[in-house]
Design a protein around this motif. Structure first.
Motif, short mmCIF file in Angstrom:
data_model
loop_
_atom_site.label_atom_id
_atom_site.label_comp_id
_atom_site.label_asym_id
_atom_site.label_seq_id
_atom_site.Cartn_x
_atom_site.Cartn_y
_atom_site.Cartn_z
N ILE A 81 37.09 9.33 -13.28
CA ILE A 81 37.15 8.49 -14.23
C ILE A 81 37.23 8.98 -16.12
CG2 ILE A 81 37.71 6.86 -14.75
CD1 ILE A 81 36.95 5.59 -11.61
N ALA A 82 36.38 8.94 -16.60
CA ALA A 82 36.00 9.70 -17.52
C ALA A 82 36.57 10.61 -18.32
CB ALA A 82 34.54 9.59 -17.76
N GLN A 83 36.85 11.64 -17.64
CA GLN A 83 38.17 12.82 -17.96
C GLN A 83 39.32 12.53 -17.94
OE1 GLN A 83 35.94 15.71 -19.39
NE2 GLN A 83 34.40 13.31 -18.55
N GLY A 84 39.70 11.60 -17.13
CA GLY A 84 40.97 10.77 -17.13
C GLY A 84 41.79 11.37 -15.83
N TYR A 85 40.69 11.62 -14.54
CA TYR A 85 41.40 11.70 -13.33
C TYR A 85 41.68 10.31 -13.14
CZ TYR A 85 41.02 16.44 -13.31
OH TYR A 85 40.89 17.73 -14.00
N ARG A 86 42.41 10.10 -11.59
CA ARG A 86 42.07 8.73 -10.78
C ARG A 86 42.37 9.63 -9.29
NH1 ARG A 86 48.61 6.48 -10.76
NH2 ARG A 86 49.02 9.27 -11.47
N ILE A 87 41.92 9.03 -8.82
CA ILE A 87 40.88 9.35 -7.18
C ILE A 87 41.47 8.03 -6.44
CG2 ILE A 87 39.36 9.60 -6.17
CD1 ILE A 87 37.25 10.26 -9.41
N LEU A 88 41.53 8.74 -5.47
CA LEU A 88 41.82 7.66 -3.60
C LEU A 88 40.94 7.83 -2.78
CD1 LEU A 88 45.80 6.86 -3.02
CD2 LEU A 88 43.87 5.39 -3.74
N ARG A 89 40.16 8.25 -2.20
CA ARG A 89 39.46 8.13 -1.83
C ARG A 89 39.67 7.99 0.45
NH1 ARG A 89 35.00 9.99 -4.18
NH2 ARG A 89 34.23 10.83 -2.48
N PHE A 90 39.72 8.40 1.11
CA PHE A 90 40.25 7.67 2.62
C PHE A 90 38.65 8.65 3.80
CE2 PHE A 90 43.80 8.30 0.57
CZ PHE A 90 44.61 7.45 0.79
N GLY A 91 38.52 7.57 4.74
CA GLY A 91 37.63 8.31 5.94
C GLY A 91 38.28 9.38 6.16
N ASN A 92 37.69 10.49 6.75
CA ASN A 92 38.29 10.68 7.44
C ASN A 92 38.81 10.42 9.11
OD1 ASN A 92 37.30 13.28 6.02
ND2 ASN A 92 35.88 13.86 7.27
N ASP A 93 38.46 9.52 9.97
CA ASP A 93 38.98 8.96 10.27
C ASP A 93 40.18 8.44 10.40
OD1 ASP A 93 37.20 9.50 12.55
OD2 ASP A 93 35.65 7.68 12.30
N GLU A 94 40.56 8.21 9.15
CA GLU A 94 41.51 6.88 8.53
C GLU A 94 42.64 8.43 9.13
OE1 GLU A 94 43.57 3.85 5.49
OE2 GLU A 94 41.42 5.00 4.93
N VAL A 95 41.46 9.40 7.80
CA VAL A 95 43.43 10.21 7.48
C VAL A 95 43.52 10.91 9.17
CG1 VAL A 95 43.63 12.77 7.10
CG2 VAL A 95 42.53 10.52 5.41
N LEU A 96 43.26 10.82 9.99
CA LEU A 96 43.10 11.91 11.51
C LEU A 96 44.11 10.31 11.98
CD1 LEU A 96 39.68 13.48 11.91
CD2 LEU A 96 41.49 14.29 11.90
N LYS A 97 43.16 9.43 12.35
CA LYS A 97 44.38 8.06 13.03
C LYS A 97 45.49 7.64 12.61
CE LYS A 97 40.07 7.80 15.43
NZ LYS A 97 38.81 6.42 15.81
N ASN A 98 45.96 7.16 11.64
CA ASN A 98 46.53 6.95 10.18
C ASN A 98 47.00 7.67 9.12
OD1 ASN A 98 48.36 4.64 9.54
ND2 ASN A 98 46.80 3.90 8.79
N ILE A 99 48.02 8.57 9.19
CA ILE A 99 48.27 9.38 8.20
C ILE A 99 49.42 8.96 7.72
CG2 ILE A 99 49.73 10.78 9.98
CD1 ILE A 99 47.61 12.03 6.95
N ASP A 100 50.39 7.96 8.45
CA ASP A 100 51.35 6.88 7.69
C ASP A 100 51.24 6.12 7.00
OD1 ASP A 100 53.48 8.78 9.23
OD2 ASP A 100 53.29 7.59 10.61
N GLY A 101 49.51 5.97 6.99
CA GLY A 101 49.81 4.91 6.58
C GLY A 101 48.98 5.20 4.92
N VAL A 102 47.82 6.04 4.58
CA VAL A 102 47.67 7.09 4.28
C VAL A 102 48.42 7.87 3.47
CG1 VAL A 102 46.59 8.86 3.86
CG2 VAL A 102 44.49 8.07 5.93
N LEU A 103 49.43 8.28 3.82
CA LEU A 103 50.62 8.93 3.19
C LEU A 103 51.65 7.58 1.88
CD1 LEU A 103 52.52 11.11 4.76
CD2 LEU A 103 51.02 12.17 3.29
N TRP A 104 51.86 6.61 2.93
CA TRP A 104 52.25 5.29 2.38
C TRP A 104 50.95 5.08 0.93
CZ3 TRP A 104 51.15 0.31 0.87
CH2 TRP A 104 52.03 -0.87 0.73
#
Length: 117
Positions: A81-104
């Motif tokens: 963040i101090a270098q100017g990045y924005r970060i989103l974190r997702f658990g592997n399970d969320e990506v594998l089970k709810n990819i549409d929600g993650v993309l949204w």
């Protein structure tokens, strides 16, 4: 070549199921220009990064939910963040089970109106 660069190359060739699914979902939905396993300042590796937008997406496995993992992620996040990045974190399970929600969530964070969003 640095150790991190070698590790990033190995990771690109051997992605986790969640990283692979998210990368191809972003690509298929034409959401951004993401690169996999990108070394930042020879200090950290971002799972997925859209460099022009300084936007990082992390797919977190179980090691991120230990006390040591949480502490390391906090330090890493503060640095990025101090270098100017924005970060989103997702658990592997969320990506594998709810990819549409993650993309949204990604589209919402980026302010995009992709057909997939």
């Amino acid at each position: 070549m640095s150790v991190l660069t070698e590790l990033a190359r190995w990771n690109r060739k051997n992605p986790t199921k969640a990283e692979n699914k998210l990368y191809y979902a972003l690509h298929d939905a034409k959401i951004g220009k993401f690169q996999r396993q990108f070394v930042i300042d020879d200090k950290y590796i971002a799972d997925l990064i859209w460099r022009r937008r300084r936007f990082i997406i992390e797919c977190d496995g179980s090691q991120h939910y230990t006390e040591a993992g949480i502490d390391a992620d906090e330090e890493r996040t503060k640095y990025l963040i101090a270098q100017g990045y924005r970060i989103l974190r997702f658990g592997n399970d969320e990506v594998l089970k709810n990819i549409d929600g993650v993309l949204w969530k990604i589209c919402e964070e980026l302010g995009l109106n992709s057909p997939s969003c």
